[in-house]
Design an enzyme around this catalytic site. Structure first.
Site, PDB file in Angstrom:
ATOM      1  N   ALA A 134      -6.733  -6.894  12.343  1.00 61.07           N
ATOM      2  CA  ALA A 134      -7.782  -6.300  13.169  1.00 61.07           C
ATOM      3  C   ALA A 134      -8.968  -7.244  13.411  1.00 61.07           C
ATOM      4  O   ALA A 134      -9.423  -7.383  14.548  1.00 61.07           O
ATOM      5  CB  ALA A 134      -8.252  -4.986  12.539  1.00 61.07           C
TER       6      ALA A 134
ATOM      7  N   GLU B  30       0.824  -1.207   0.000  1.00 63.94           N
ATOM      8  CA  GLU B  30       0.000   0.000   0.000  1.00 63.94           C
ATOM      9  C   GLU B  30       0.862   1.264   0.000  1.00 63.94           C
ATOM     10  O   GLU B  30       0.569   2.221  -0.715  1.00 63.94           O
ATOM     11  CB  GLU B  30      -0.956  -0.035   1.203  1.00 63.94           C
ATOM     12  CG  GLU B  30      -2.072  -1.050   0.975  1.00 63.94           C
ATOM     13  CD  GLU B  30      -2.800  -1.486   2.248  1.00 63.94           C
ATOM     14  OE1 GLU B  30      -3.891  -2.040   2.128  1.00 63.94           O
ATOM     15  OE2 GLU B  30      -2.256  -1.271   3.350  1.00 63.94           O
TER      16      GLU B  30
END
Lengths: 427, 427
Positions: free
Chosen positions: B318, B173
């Site tokens: 997460a 990213e």
């Protein structure tokens, strides 16, 4: 670096004045270089909102080079200027670099001044840069966090006391917003303290707050602050500032958070040139804003002392800096194009606005005076309008509508105490 | 601090796991205290966007205490935990304070790890905190600013070379977004350099990028990176990092900006308790996520090594941390309410997403695999959905639509080099 032989105008400082000068020169036969020690233009009138967790830093600052992007004859360079070699017609950077100019515009702005008490600065930070805003935000929010731990009533009271020194627009805006933060935004988030017990004390040496406004509007602003729970102490000069609190008129006020909004001094441009400065360090300029003795150097904005007659000077606010930037661009252009010089600079007062929290403001446009909610909406719409770029206008409008309707502030972040070398142990 | 005699659960860390545990416990007969050394919960999956000037810090972080505001039995305290006194049932803070617990949940997260090369850290910052994001943003943008001054071609080339070490989701990213920044966002803003000449080099020691995905999706991601102009070097371990650049496979690559996305290690929770840890420092927990030997202490998220059979462990992402937080809340609640304990923790894989720039992404939901634009929109909508709070969702959606349609990024600010003690001379 390209040099096509055009007249090269160097502008030191990408604030309101410098940027406006660059934009107006860009349409002419010039090569323009804007030098700034920061990469961003800052919308200072809203900086207090970043300092009080209402707006994100990126909502009120914009890269200077992107603001000048479409002007192909304008170059932006990031660098810290430390002097001027007027004989050699060069700007001197702190790292030893030089940038040659044909005409120079000094738009270097102001910093906070402590009236000979520089030792107060660590205890009472001022608000001029994004880093200042981050520091002040961290101190305000950390005071509540520390108080949440405490059982000692005196120390808790000290931690929940916020003293703001100076009741000009910035001081009033800080005081009003901190009061709202304590009484509204944070109210339900703490378990051991009642944030509504926080004391916000606004200290002013002069006889009234917001001295630039009429007596009537100033008195209204004082009542609006009182409604928000702010204690206003006019006619009190601060005689001492320490980590423990402030001293005013023989009284000691214990306060963990002290903010400085009492005065500014110009950048050292006058020293660079060895020319006369006023008490605030501003270059006393000629009627065409040139620096006496240097026909090819101009000073504008907070760098310049511009006389208006009757002993008054042009105020150090954004609209004045923009008018000066535009005017100086016209003077330089007339010279190069061989046209007659424009008349002396004349300041046009477009009005004066100040806000007190999220529901009250005062507006003095000369032909009309407003106060209360209508003034607040006028203030808000004017500031959204003056922000640069549609995207920022949308983002700030969203932030404000959110705060207005929910009382929640989105930028309540404690960051940056060790930004370059953060403690790396996570948790 | 109030103590009403309820069972007191202390949670160390307000990340995904800790927050989820707090919320699920809040409905039960507990008093809950969340301790964190930062005042904010951070949406780490989007931290790279703050580091690359796409999002504001306040769009991806939220005060922990405001997230728990409506749970009156939950207290948040800002403090740095440095140990556990298990015999005395207390958490020890670095400043000497103690917080007593009945049950303790360790959700202290991870930090970047340099595999025995801690001396690389100043040259190759990692990305775990908001301060890290500010540092990386400053380095990326400053490299372009410095290059704009230079005439030396080699040094300019070094300044415009960005090396990212590690090709997991964060590395991919970062590389994709830096390439877009150079090739699109900044393109028109510089006069002396062509930002499109910037080199973005993504280095990975393993045989392929995004190893958590199928071979097909990984290969697609590599092609998408190549289209953005990123040079991918798989099978290359970095053997040296310095201020000048990196060494890989005997070759020296001059690079002014080096970013570390290659590995993490757990916080020292295992050391606090003196219990066995895996190579990454994670506490090897029992099937009910308790710490062996300490029935009243649990470890979750990146702090815990949770075996899944076949030598695999639950991934450090997460959704896994949230599942563990919810599960542990259930275990504690069953104990207090005298109900049978739930079965051992079982991880449910909800899918895997990664994005490459603003037009491509890969999505693996198990039952369906997506790539390209449709995957990008799936990624974007999922991330907006998982952000906390309507206001942040609106703000991030606005930021993304703006970047998507204009290529402009609003958070291009160089800040914080001296945040606590900024140079005060303005300009």
């Amino acid at each position: 670096m390209t040099d096509k032989g055009e007249h090269h105008v160097v502008i030191v400082g990408g604030g309101f004045g410098g940027l406006e000068a660059a934009r107006h020169l860009a349409a002419g036969p010039f090569r323009i270089t804007v030098l700034d020690r920061r990469n961003h233009h800052l919308f200072q009138p809203l900086l207090y909102q970043a300092a009080t967790a209402s707006l994100a830093l990126s909502e009120i600052a914009w890269p200077i080079r992107s603001l000048l992007s479409r002007h192909k004859n304008a170059t932006t360079l990031l660098g810290a200027v430390g002097g001027v070699d007027a004989a050699g017609k060069s700007v001197l950077l702190e790292d030893g670099r030089r940038v040659a100019y044909d005409t120079l515009i000094l738009a270097t702005g102001a910093r906070h001044a402590y009236f000979g008490h520089d030792e107060w600065e660590p205890h009472a930070p001022g608000l001029k840069t994004l880093e200042d805003a981050t520091t002040i935000r961290r101190r305000i929010l950390s005071a509540f966090e520390q108080a949440e731990w405490l059982t000692d009533a005196d120390e808790r009271r000290r931690l929940l006391t916020f003293a703001i020194i100076g009741a000009g627009p910035t001081g009033v805006e800080l005081a009003g917003t901190i009061a709202e933060l304590a009484h509204e935004t944070l109210r339900r988030d703490f378990r051991n303290i009642d944030t509504r017990e926080a004391r916000v004390v606004l200290v002013e040496a002069g006889p009234c707050i917001l001295a630039a406004f009429t007596e009537d509007l100033s008195a209204y602003a004082e009542r609006a602050l009182a409604r928000l729970g702010v204690e206003v102490r006019t006619g009190h000069a601060v005689s001492q500032c320490s980590a423990e609190g402030i001293e005013l008129g023989g009284e000691f006020l214990p306060a963990a958070t002290i903010l400085w909004a009492a005065g500014v001094a110009a950048s050292p441009a006058a020293e660079w040139l060895g020319v006369p400065a006023d008490r605030a360090g501003r270059v006393v300029v000629a009627p065409d804003l040139s620096v006496p003795g240097f026909a090819d150097i101009f000073a504008i904005g907070d760098t310049a002392h511009v006389a208006m007659g009757e002993g008054r000077t042009v105020p150090g606010i954004a609209p004045a800096a923009k008018q000066e930037g535009r005017y100086v661009a016209g003077v330089i252009r007339a010279r190069i194009e061989g046209k007659p010089a424009p008349g002396p600079f004349a300041y046009r007062n477009d009005g004066n606005l100040a806000t007190i929290g999220k529901r009250a403001a005062i507006v003095d446009l000369g032909w009309i005076k407003l106060k209360g909610r209508l003034a607040w909406w006028t203030w808000g719409i004017a500031h959204v309008y003056f922000l640069i770029g549609l995207r920022n206008r949308l983002a700030v409008a969203l932030s404000w509508l959110w705060i207005y309707s929910t009382g929640q502030r989105s930028a309540r972040l404690i960051t940056g105490a060790n930004a370059e070398n953060p403690e790396r142990r996570p948790q």
